[in-house]
Design an enzyme around this catalytic site. Structure first.
Site, short mmCIF file in Angstrom:
data_model
loop_
_atom_site.label_atom_id
_atom_site.label_comp_id
_atom_site.label_asym_id
_atom_site.label_seq_id
_atom_site.Cartn_x
_atom_site.Cartn_y
_atom_site.Cartn_z
N SER A 170 0.82 -1.21 0.00
CA SER A 170 0.00 0.00 0.00
C SER A 170 0.85 1.25 0.00
O SER A 170 0.39 2.31 -0.39
CB SER A 170 -0.93 0.01 1.21
N HIS A 190 -3.57 -3.46 -5.27
CA HIS A 190 -3.76 -2.95 -3.91
C HIS A 190 -5.23 -3.03 -3.51
O HIS A 190 -6.06 -2.26 -3.99
CB HIS A 190 -3.24 -1.51 -3.81
N GLU A 225 -6.66 -1.00 -6.58
CA GLU A 225 -5.80 -0.16 -7.41
C GLU A 225 -4.84 -1.07 -8.17
O GLU A 225 -4.11 -1.85 -7.55
CB GLU A 225 -5.01 0.82 -6.53
N ASN A 284 -4.48 6.15 -0.90
CA ASN A 284 -3.70 6.42 0.31
C ASN A 284 -3.01 7.78 0.26
O ASN A 284 -2.72 8.37 1.31
CB ASN A 284 -2.67 5.31 0.56
N1 CAA Z 1 -13.58 -10.14 6.06
C1 CAA Z 1 -14.60 -10.79 5.49
N2 CAA Z 1 -15.88 -10.52 5.77
C2 CAA Z 1 -16.11 -9.59 6.69
C3 CAA Z 1 -15.10 -8.89 7.32
C4 CAA Z 1 -13.78 -9.20 6.98
N3 CAA Z 1 -12.73 -8.57 7.53
N4 CAA Z 1 -15.63 -8.03 8.19
C5 CAA Z 1 -16.95 -8.20 8.11
N5 CAA Z 1 -17.25 -9.13 7.21
C6 CAA Z 1 -18.55 -9.62 6.82
C7 CAA Z 1 -19.26 -10.08 8.06
O1 CAA Z 1 -19.77 -11.38 7.88
C8 CAA Z 1 -20.34 -9.05 8.24
O2 CAA Z 1 -21.57 -9.55 8.61
P1 CAA Z 1 -21.93 -10.02 10.13
O3 CAA Z 1 -21.48 -8.89 11.03
O4 CAA Z 1 -23.39 -10.18 10.07
O5 CAA Z 1 -21.17 -11.28 10.36
C9 CAA Z 1 -20.54 -8.47 6.85
O6 CAA Z 1 -19.27 -8.55 6.22
C10 CAA Z 1 -20.99 -7.06 6.87
O7 CAA Z 1 -20.21 -6.39 7.81
P2 CAA Z 1 -20.66 -5.06 8.45
O8 CAA Z 1 -22.08 -5.13 8.91
O9 CAA Z 1 -19.61 -4.61 9.42
O10 CAA Z 1 -20.68 -4.18 7.13
P3 CAA Z 1 -20.98 -2.67 6.99
O11 CAA Z 1 -22.10 -2.51 6.08
O12 CAA Z 1 -21.06 -2.02 8.34
O13 CAA Z 1 -19.67 -2.14 6.26
C11 CAA Z 1 -17.40 -1.62 5.98
C12 CAA Z 1 -18.42 -2.39 6.81
C13 CAA Z 1 -17.42 -2.08 4.54
C14 CAA Z 1 -16.05 -1.94 6.60
C15 CAA Z 1 -17.75 -0.10 6.03
O14 CAA Z 1 -17.86 0.30 7.36
C16 CAA Z 1 -16.73 0.72 5.33
O15 CAA Z 1 -16.74 0.90 4.14
N6 CAA Z 1 -15.76 1.26 6.12
C17 CAA Z 1 -14.64 2.00 5.57
C18 CAA Z 1 -13.51 1.05 5.39
C19 CAA Z 1 -12.34 1.70 4.72
O16 CAA Z 1 -12.28 2.89 4.49
N7 CAA Z 1 -11.35 0.88 4.40
C20 CAA Z 1 -10.13 1.33 3.80
C21 CAA Z 1 -9.09 1.29 4.84
S1 CAA Z 1 -7.59 1.99 4.25
C22 CAA Z 1 -6.84 0.74 3.45
O17 CAA Z 1 -7.24 -0.38 3.43
C23 CAA Z 1 -5.64 1.15 2.72
C24 CAA Z 1 -4.40 0.58 3.21
O18 CAA Z 1 -3.56 0.41 2.40
C25 CAA Z 1 -4.13 0.37 4.66
#
Ligand code: CAA
Length: 281
Positions: free
Chosen positions: A118, A139, A151, A189
């Site tokens: 990343s 990514h 990405e 990022n």
């Molecule tokens: N892996 C697989 N499945 C998953 C999981 C995971 N890590 N986490 C949750 N799930 C599944 C679960 O089964 C969950 O259902 P249950 O809770 O009923 O078991 C289902 O997905 C739905 O989960 P949520 O109800 O928590 O889903 P949500 O609608 O609240 O959305 C989210 C969650 C998609 C994370 C949302 O909150 C979101 O978009 N958040 C922003 C995340 C973000 O910005 N990420 C980028 C981070 S930066 C990055 O990644 C860059 C880097 O290089 C570091």
């Protein structure tokens, strides 16, 4: 045409990528240094697929077939038959170099080597390869099974074939790929890391609580989750490391990790993975 996928490193990101691959019908081989870590990743994948079954989003037979498509190994030689191998290990250039070198020693000459880095340079990671044209960035975002974006990063010497194959693969995994060049932080990022750093500085400057800051950004700016909850999801270790890598390259003060986050890292408050970050889990 990619039929079989290898994933090196089965932490949260690697396991998520392997989950996507088996769900999309690819024969997938996951590599970990210790078999217990591979087993933990398989359990994690089974858990999330079972939740989908429980919620009526997946047939039990489809879950079983997906899990059966995942093979685990601790021997890189077992990745020899993969059409594409993606590494998703810790963000350390030396470690990634060692992995790319050992992969090139076993895979076919036309196999593609992808990195989920990343914040490091894909060109630099690929520089140890005899055929750097086979290397490309893929990514994924955390959590990989849920976040739609990938990405696709063209490094200095990436071939059109490798780039387009990675782009097409992301689509077959159900993702929305975008085309990027190998600039620090690529696209998302480059924007998100300084933004999250700003949020932590605002926390310190204003004395607002993490709960209120998160509510503010959720309900005032339409973020799906607040910045403190997001940092806890990403992990202070991953975020600080990525911030440092971008700061080193861009020298913009906003890229440097805020002291508050560095202190959390030093105290082992990494977020969800350690049980405590801005919140307790
Ligand atoms: N892996 C697989 N499945 C998953 C999981 C995971 N890590 N986490 C949750 N799930 C599944 C679960 O089964 C969950 O259902 P249950 O809770 O009923 O078991 C289902 O997905 C739905 O989960 P949520 O109800 O928590 O889903 P949500 O609608 O609240 O959305 C989210 C969650 C998609 C994370 C949302 O909150 C979101 O978009 N958040 C922003 C995340 C973000 O910005 N990420 C980028 C981070 S930066 C990055 O990644 C860059 C880097 O290089 C570091």
């Amino acid at each position: 045409m990619i039929r079989s996928v290898g994933v090196v490193g089965l932490g949260a990101m690697g396991a998520g990528i392997a989950q996507l691959a088996v769900e999309a019908g690819f024969e997938t081989i996951g590599h970990e240094v210790e078999s217990s870590r591979g087993d933990a990743a398989r359990e994690r994948i089974e858990h999330f697929l079972t939740r989908k079954v429980e919620k009526g989003q997946l047939e039990p037979a489809a879950r079983d077939a997906a899990v059966a498509r995942l093979a685990l190994t601790t021997d890189p030689a077992d990745l020899a038959g993969c059409d594409l191998v993606i590494e998703a290990v810790f963000e350390d250039l030396g470690v990634k170099h060692a992995i790319f070198r050992s992969l090139e020693g076993v895979v076919r000459p036309d196999a593609i080597l992808a990195t989920n880095t990343s914040a490091l340079s894909v060109t630099e990671i690929a520089s140890v390869l005899e055929r750097p044209e086979r290397a490309v960035g893929m990514h994924f975002f955390n959590p990989a099974p849920l976040m739609p974006l990938v990405e696709i990063v063209r490094a200095e010497r990436t071939s059109d074939d490798a780039f387009e194959a990675a782009y097409a693969l992301a689509g077959r995994l159900g993702k929305t790929p975008i085309r990027c060049t190998d600039t620090p932080g690529f696209v998302v990022n480059r924007v998100l890391i300084p933004l999250l750093n700003d949020c932590v500085r605002v926390l310190d400057e204003t004395g607002v609580t993490p709960e209120d800051l998160d509510e503010g950004m959720k309900y005032g700016a339409g973020w799906p989750m607040g910045p403190c909850a997001l940092l806890d999801l990403v992990g202070a270790d991953v975020h600080v490391h990525a911030s440092e890598a971008l700061y080193e390259k861009l020298r913009e003060p906003r890229m440097a990790p805020p002291p508050h986050l560095v202190r959390m890292l030093q105290a082992g408050k990494l977020g969800r993975k350690s049980g405590e970050g801005f919140y307790r889990y």
